[in-house]
Design a protein around this motif. Structure first.
Motif, mmCIF file in Angstrom:
data_model
loop_
_atom_site.group_PDB
_atom_site.id
_atom_site.type_symbol
_atom_site.label_atom_id
_atom_site.label_comp_id
_atom_site.label_asym_id
_atom_site.label_seq_id
_atom_site.Cartn_x
_atom_site.Cartn_y
_atom_site.Cartn_z
ATOM 1 N N GLU A 4 25.509 -4.192 21.831
ATOM 2 C CA GLU A 4 25.979 -4.101 23.206
ATOM 3 C C GLU A 4 25.098 -3.210 24.074
ATOM 4 O O GLU A 4 25.029 -3.399 25.275
ATOM 5 C CB GLU A 4 27.429 -3.590 23.263
ATOM 6 N N SER A 46 17.807 -7.419 30.338
ATOM 7 C CA SER A 46 18.833 -8.278 29.748
ATOM 8 C C SER A 46 19.483 -7.571 28.578
ATOM 9 O O SER A 46 18.793 -7.026 27.715
ATOM 10 C CB SER A 46 18.214 -9.581 29.243
ATOM 11 N N LEU A 47 20.809 -7.567 28.549
ATOM 12 C CA LEU A 47 21.537 -7.080 27.388
ATOM 13 C C LEU A 47 21.511 -8.185 26.337
ATOM 14 O O LEU A 47 21.773 -9.347 26.654
ATOM 15 C CB LEU A 47 22.990 -6.779 27.746
ATOM 16 N N SER A 49 23.582 -8.796 24.158
ATOM 17 C CA SER A 49 24.929 -9.367 24.029
ATOM 18 C C SER A 49 25.210 -10.429 25.086
ATOM 19 O O SER A 49 26.173 -11.179 24.966
ATOM 20 C CB SER A 49 25.982 -8.264 24.097
ATOM 21 N N GLU A 50 24.366 -10.535 26.123
ATOM 22 C CA GLU A 50 24.562 -11.508 27.190
ATOM 23 C C GLU A 50 23.633 -12.719 27.082
ATOM 24 O O GLU A 50 23.733 -13.642 27.868
ATOM 25 C CB GLU A 50 24.338 -10.840 28.553
ATOM 26 N N SER A 52 22.076 -16.139 25.495
ATOM 27 C CA SER A 52 22.516 -17.304 24.723
ATOM 28 C C SER A 52 21.343 -18.262 24.562
ATOM 29 O O SER A 52 20.375 -18.201 25.314
ATOM 30 C CB SER A 52 23.647 -18.037 25.434
ATOM 31 N N PRO A 61 25.769 -17.823 21.702
ATOM 32 C CA PRO A 61 25.368 -16.434 21.934
ATOM 33 C C PRO A 61 24.336 -15.954 20.910
ATOM 34 O O PRO A 61 24.401 -16.303 19.728
ATOM 35 C CB PRO A 61 26.667 -15.647 21.786
ATOM 36 N N GLU A 136 33.262 -6.344 25.069
ATOM 37 C CA GLU A 136 33.668 -6.516 26.457
ATOM 38 C C GLU A 136 33.876 -5.177 27.155
ATOM 39 O O GLU A 136 33.517 -5.006 28.306
ATOM 40 C CB GLU A 136 34.943 -7.360 26.540
ATOM 41 N N LYS A 139 30.511 -3.681 27.964
ATOM 42 C CA LYS A 139 29.904 -4.410 29.080
ATOM 43 C C LYS A 139 30.546 -3.993 30.397
ATOM 44 O O LYS A 139 29.859 -3.719 31.373
ATOM 45 C CB LYS A 139 30.074 -5.913 28.861
ATOM 46 N N GLU A 140 31.881 -3.937 30.414
ATOM 47 C CA GLU A 140 32.586 -3.545 31.631
ATOM 48 C C GLU A 140 32.221 -2.120 32.037
ATOM 49 O O GLU A 140 32.049 -1.832 33.223
ATOM 50 C CB GLU A 140 34.092 -3.667 31.431
#
Length: 162
Positions: A4, A46-47, A49-50, A52, A61, A136, A139-140
Motif C-alpha cells: 500500500e 503510482s501506488l 496497490s492501484e 492493474s 490488480p 483501503e 489509501k484513504e
C-alpha cells in the motif's frame, strides 16, 4: 503482501516506499539503495496497490499478479526481467493465463517481474491474501493527507500587521 505504501515514480528507476508527507510533496526511500528522495506533488507517482493489468475479461490488480508469482515461486525469486521476450511471455502466461496480449506488452511484463524481484529481495512478498479493509484505509489516509496539503498550500498567506 503489503504494497500500500510502495510507489513507482515516473522517470526514477525502481520502487520507493512512502515515508512521510511534506508541505510540497513527500519523502520516499528507494528499495534499491535505501536513499531518500523528496518528490513534488507534480511528479507522476503510482501506488502499486492501484495498478492493474488487462485480461480478456477484466483488469486484474497488480497485487494479485504479484501474489500469483509468489505462489508459483514459493515466495522465492522469479525469472530475471532481462530474459528474452519469448521466455518472459511464456512465463507470464503461466501466471496470468488470460492476460490480453494486445494490451500487455513485453515491457510491462519485464516491469512486473523486476518489481516482484525487488519486493522479494526485501522480504515484502507473500502468498497470503491481503486484508482489503487495511489497503483501503491506507489509501484513504494518503488521499486525505494529499488533499489537506493541497488546501493549505492554496490558502494565501496573511499579511503581517505593522
Amino acid at each position: 503482501m503489503n504494497v500500500e505504501k510502495i510507489l513507482a515514480i515516473s522517470g526514477k528507476p525502481g520502487l520507493f516506499e512512502l515515508k512521510i508527507q511534506t508541505r510540497s510533496g513527500f519523502v520516499a526511500e528507494s528499495l534499491l539503495d535505501g536513499k531518500k528522495i523528496t518528490v513534488g506533488m507534480k511528479s507522476n507517482v503510482s501506488l502499486l496497490s492501484e495498478i492493474s493489468m488487462y485480461t480478456h475479461s477484466e483488469e486484474k490488480p497488480l497485487v494479485e499478479i504479484l501474489r500469483a508469482i509468489a505462489v508459483k515461486e514459493n515466495e522465492g525469486p522469479a525469472i530475471s526481467h532481462k530474459e528474452d521476450n519469448a521466455k518472459l511471455i511464456e512465463y507470464f502466461s503461466q501466471i496470468v493465463p488470460d492476460y490480453d496480449e494486445d494490451r500487455v506488452y513485453a515491457s510491462d511484463i519485464k516491469k512486473v517481474l523486476n518489481w516482484y524481484n525487488m519486493l522479494q529481495a526485501k522480504g515484502m512478498v507473500s502468498k497470503e491474501e491481503p486484508k482489503v479493509e487495511n489497503a483501503e484505509s491506507v489509501k484513504e489516509q494518503v488521499v486525505e493527507e494529499v488533499k489537506a496539503k493541497n488546501e493549505t498550500a492554496e490558502k494565501p498567506k496573511a499579511k503581517a500587521k505593522k
